[in-house]
Motif scaffolding. Structure first.
Motif, PDB file in Angstrom:
ATOM      1  N   ASP A 209      -0.105  -4.132   5.983  1.00 49.38           N
ATOM      2  CA  ASP A 209      -0.744  -3.539   7.165  1.00 49.38           C
ATOM      3  C   ASP A 209      -2.238  -3.826   7.099  1.00 49.38           C
ATOM      4  O   ASP A 209      -2.868  -3.582   6.082  1.00 49.38           O
TER       5      ASP A 209
ATOM      6  N   HIS B 185       1.568   3.714   1.973  1.00 43.46           N
ATOM      7  CA  HIS B 185       2.183   4.411   3.100  1.00 43.46           C
ATOM      8  C   HIS B 185       3.705   4.458   2.950  1.00 43.46           C
ATOM      9  O   HIS B 185       4.328   3.495   2.509  1.00 43.46           O
TER      10      HIS B 185
ATOM     11  N   HIS C 263       6.399   1.806   3.513  1.00 43.09           N
ATOM     12  CA  HIS C 263       6.370   0.566   2.737  1.00 43.09           C
ATOM     13  C   HIS C 263       6.978   0.695   1.342  1.00 43.09           C
ATOM     14  O   HIS C 263       7.172  -0.303   0.660  1.00 43.09           O
TER      15      HIS C 263
ATOM     16  N   HIS D 236       0.828  -1.208   0.000  1.00 45.51           N
ATOM     17  CA  HIS D 236       0.000   0.000   0.000  1.00 45.51           C
ATOM     18  C   HIS D 236       0.857   1.250   0.000  1.00 45.51           C
ATOM     19  O   HIS D 236       2.089   1.173   0.091  1.00 45.51           O
TER      20      HIS D 236
ATOM     21  N   HIS E 204      -4.532  -1.327  12.426  1.00 45.02           N
ATOM     22  CA  HIS E 204      -3.384  -2.219  12.549  1.00 45.02           C
ATOM     23  C   HIS E 204      -3.796  -3.382  13.456  1.00 45.02           C
ATOM     24  O   HIS E 204      -4.947  -3.469  13.890  1.00 45.02           O
TER      25      HIS E 204
ATOM     26  N   HIS F 222      -7.082  -1.620   5.838  1.00 49.63           N
ATOM     27  CA  HIS F 222      -6.113  -0.611   6.267  1.00 49.63           C
ATOM     28  C   HIS F 222      -6.489   0.686   5.563  1.00 49.63           C
ATOM     29  O   HIS F 222      -7.628   1.133   5.710  1.00 49.63           O
TER      30      HIS F 222
HETATM   31 ZN   LIG Z   1       0.269   1.415   6.527  1.00 51.97          ZN
END
Ligand SMILES: [Zn+2]
Length: 721
Positions: free
Chosen positions: A676, A576, A579, A574, A712, A654
């Motif tokens: 996540d 974020h 990552h 994803h 999370h 998420h």
């Molecule tokens: Zn994340």
């Protein structure tokens, strides 16, 4: 006495040095300037934040960040650093200075820096040919100035500047200035690029859009909240009408700009990549001469207002009616120092770099005796080029030459993590094989009598009080870490149950390169999992947070390059930052490694926002990769066929467009990676019967409500999955 003057000179009399805060490997070439009251960063590559964290260098004191260029090596740590600054110092206001398109780079980061109220100021140094101080006409203008007359004025910025500097630099001059430093960018270009003037013509002729493009006389500068900056540089997207439009809008749900006005750089940037590089000249202020009270008394000057007048540079009349000049009672100014930061990544820049006009004032002009240190962020191959060597010879012999490149030792930048790993190694040697490290410092290279020393982590180049170059004493530092390591072993190492031996995946290996969440920590890096199959023939990365390449170098050691060459796919779960910020450096590194061999591009598989971000960065700096949408499982499975793998993406709980992955090998094994997520029934269904489940567990037990809110898992929740 003028308070402002007192404050300024107090700052000037403190310790001043520059220090190497990144080399290569798990850090990237980076320097910072230390003043008692402020810090200034030059380049902010991957691992920068983690390095500051480890070595207790206070980021909040560094308001100004200078970038030599927009290669990932120089900017890879910036998004993460900005996120942290936004969260910790709030609206303090960070200033970023860099080459052309720096504004666009920050704008492209909007896909994952969701901090609309963060105050930023960005300045693109455009590099007009007359920008360098001391070009021939400037020298002429200042020919009647002596050395003490051309120093920077420490008292105020831009006010009545009586020093010769105003005369010396009387053209529109790109620079940065505060009470500590005056910084001049010296822009170099690749030989095949159009000359600056042509470039500007092209800009004004072709660009339909004017907000970003300023005339050379008005430097490109934007100020305000991140939201404003993005707004001010927005260009409407040309409608392509493709089928992904709907998803595109949705995938931008979390971005703070209006998805309907999705922006991309004007086509101009596609044809004019950000290849120009800012080298920098950092000038520290001169120190005022000492006031000789004894002499003043002899000359019959009454203490008080006459003293202050002399200090201000005005002449006074003594009791006998004689005119007394300041120079009769004040010793000459002690000139400030100059530190040059040179970046010359390839031979294509040599002609531009060695252009005499650019460096005249540092070679045989007004600052030539002030150059204390020259940092060369230049690969060994370029340093060794006769043209570069000849150019080096021009500088006066007092200058220290320091090279920061891949010859620098690869000492670990992260001692806490290393000692932690050493502890784990004692528990299980196979699982935690020793990390690769070489701490040997290579000998200086002698270039016709000039020594170019190899810059190493934390080396200090003093500006005040002395001008010496000081190697950092790692022995004393390391004793500290060894002590800590010992403490970890007070208890008997726990017995670890042996992993299930499965012959069906004898030739498969999973390596955890980072297991931390959000910010790279002292002990753990952010997400990155390497999967190798058929005894290292193929490699896949699942997520690639900032620092992933550095971790691979540390973990794979002698096998590092082989592992990078074998890397075929990077899957991103994803959007974020923790990552995917390691992606660009891996793409660049692998491409350079395979440049001379025929090779398939690296396949990047992830949500659409990843492609948006990569392709925008690609308009500034060349990246070579092939993107496939993670949800397009038919296409992905087609690609994975050569690896004998089957893939299933699972949308998890998420942020929008977050995925978990299920990989199945034709030998029968099955690996599941959650990314996540909250506990996710779809993933459980798809991953049923897996041989290995890699599940996130961001929060500790007892923090269930927090986990729910942030989408999370706690450790307990992950285990129950
Ligand atoms: Zn994340």
């Amino acid at each position: 006495v003028d308070m402002k003057r007192v404050q300024a000179s107090a700052a000037v009399h403190g310790r001043i040095y520059s220090q190497i805060v990144g080399t290569t490997g798990d850090s990237c070439p980076s320097i910072w300037f230390f003043f008692e009251n402020n810090r200034y960063i030059v380049n902010c590559g991957e691992g920068f934040q983690r390095f500051c964290n480890q070595h207790q260098l206070k980021l909040a004191r560094a308001q100004n960040i200078f970038l030599t260029d927009l290669s990932w090596e120089s900017v890879g740590g910036l998004p993460g650093t900005l996120l942290t600054l936004a969260d910790t110092s709030g609206i303090a206001g960070t200033k970023i200075h860099g080459p052309r398109h720096t504004t666009h780079f920050v704008q492209a980061c909007r896909h994952f820096i969701n901090r609309p109220k963060f105050q930023l100021s960005i300045k693109d140094f455009l590099g007009t040919p007359t920008a360098a101080p001391g070009s021939p006409s400037n020298i002429q203008n200042s020919s009647n100035s002596n050395i003490s007359g051309v120093q920077t004025d420490t008292t105020s910025t831009g006010s009545s500047n009586k020093s010769g500097e105003a005369k010396a630099l009387n053209r529109p001059q790109e620079s940065f200035k505060d009470s500590n430093l005056t910084v001049f960018p010296i822009v170099i270009q690749r030989g095949d690029e159009p000359k600056f003037s042509d470039d500007y013509l092209a800009m004004t002729a072709n660009a339909s859009h004017s907000t970003l493009i300023k005339s050379p006389s008005s430097p490109n500068r934007v100020n305000g909240t991140l939201e404003n900056i993005i707004e001010s540089t927005r260009v409407p997207l040309e409608k392509e009408g493709n089928k992904q439009d709907v998803q595109e809008e949705n995938s931008e749900r979390e971005c703070f700009h209006n998805p309907r006005n999705y922006t991309q750089p004007p086509s101009f940037f596609a044809q004019h990549k950000s290849t120009s590089i800012c080298c920098y000249a950092f000038h520290t202020p001169s120190m005022r001469g000492k006031f000789d009270v004894q002499k003043a008394k002899q000359l019959g000057i009454p203490p008080g207002s006459a003293y202050s007048a002399l200090t201000r540079g005005e002449s006074v009349v003594n009791s006998k009616g004689e005119t007394i000049l300041p120079s009769q009672v004040i010793s000459p100014e002690i000139p400030g120092s100059v530190v040059l930061v040179i970046k010359c990544p390839s031979e294509e820049y040599l002609d531009s770099l060695t252009d005499q006009n650019k460096w005249q004032s540092y070679i045989n002009g007004i600052y030539s005796n002030c150059v204390a240190t020259i940092y060369h962020i230049t690969p060994p191959k370029v340093l060794d080029n006769p043209q570069y060597k000849e150019w080096l010879q021009n500088f006066q012999p007092q200058a220290n030459h320091i090279a920061i490149n891949e010859r620098s030792s690869n000492r670990t930048a992260f001692q806490s993590a290393a000692s932690h790993h050493a502890a784990l190694n004692k528990i299980d040697e196979d699982m935690f094989s020793p990390l690769y490290e070489n701490t040997e410092i290579p000998a200086p290279i002698s270039v016709d009598g000039i020594n170019v020393m190899q810059g190493e982590l934390k080396d200090i180049s003093w500006i005040r009080p002395s001008g010496e170059y000081q190697r950092f004493d790692w022995n004393s530092e390391e004793i500290l870490y060894k002590e800590r390591e010992k403490k970890i072993f007070i208890a008997e190492p726990p017995k670890v149950p042996a992993l299930q031996e499965l012959t069906k995946w004898d030739d498969t290996e999973v390596t955890f390169l980072g297991t931390a969440s959000a910010i790279p920590g002292k002990y753990r890096n952010v997400s990155g999992i390497h999967l190798s199959t058929e005894n290292g023939k193929y490699g896949i990365l699942m997520d690639a947070g900032e620092g992933t390449l550095g971790q691979m170098k540390r973990v794979f050691g002698a096998q590092f390059e082989k592992t990078i060459k074998a890397l075929k796919f990077i899957f991103i779960t994803h959007m974020h930052a923790d990552h995917h910020l390691g992606l660009n450096r891996i793409i660049q590194f692998r491409h350079n490694l395979l440049r001379d061999d025929a090779h398939e591009p690296l396949h990047i598989i992830g949500p659409l926002a990843i492609e948006k971000w990569l392709s925008e960065y690609n308009t500034l700096i060349d990246l070579s990769y092939q993107f496939t949408l993670v949800s397009d499982s038919t296409e992905v499975n087609e690609l994975l066929r050569s690896m004998n793998l089957k893939f299933e993406p699972v949308e998890v709980i998420h942020c929008p467009y977050s995925y978990g992955f299920v990989f199945k090998h034709h030998k029968g094994w099955k690996i599941v990676y959650s990314g996540d997520t909250r506990p996710c029934s779809d993933l459980i269904k798809a991953g049923y019967g897996a041989d290995l489940l890699i599940h996130e567990a961001t929060l500790e037990d007892g923090m269930e409500s927090e986990a729910k809110k942030k989408r999370h898992c706690t450790v307990g929740e992950a285990i129950s999955v």
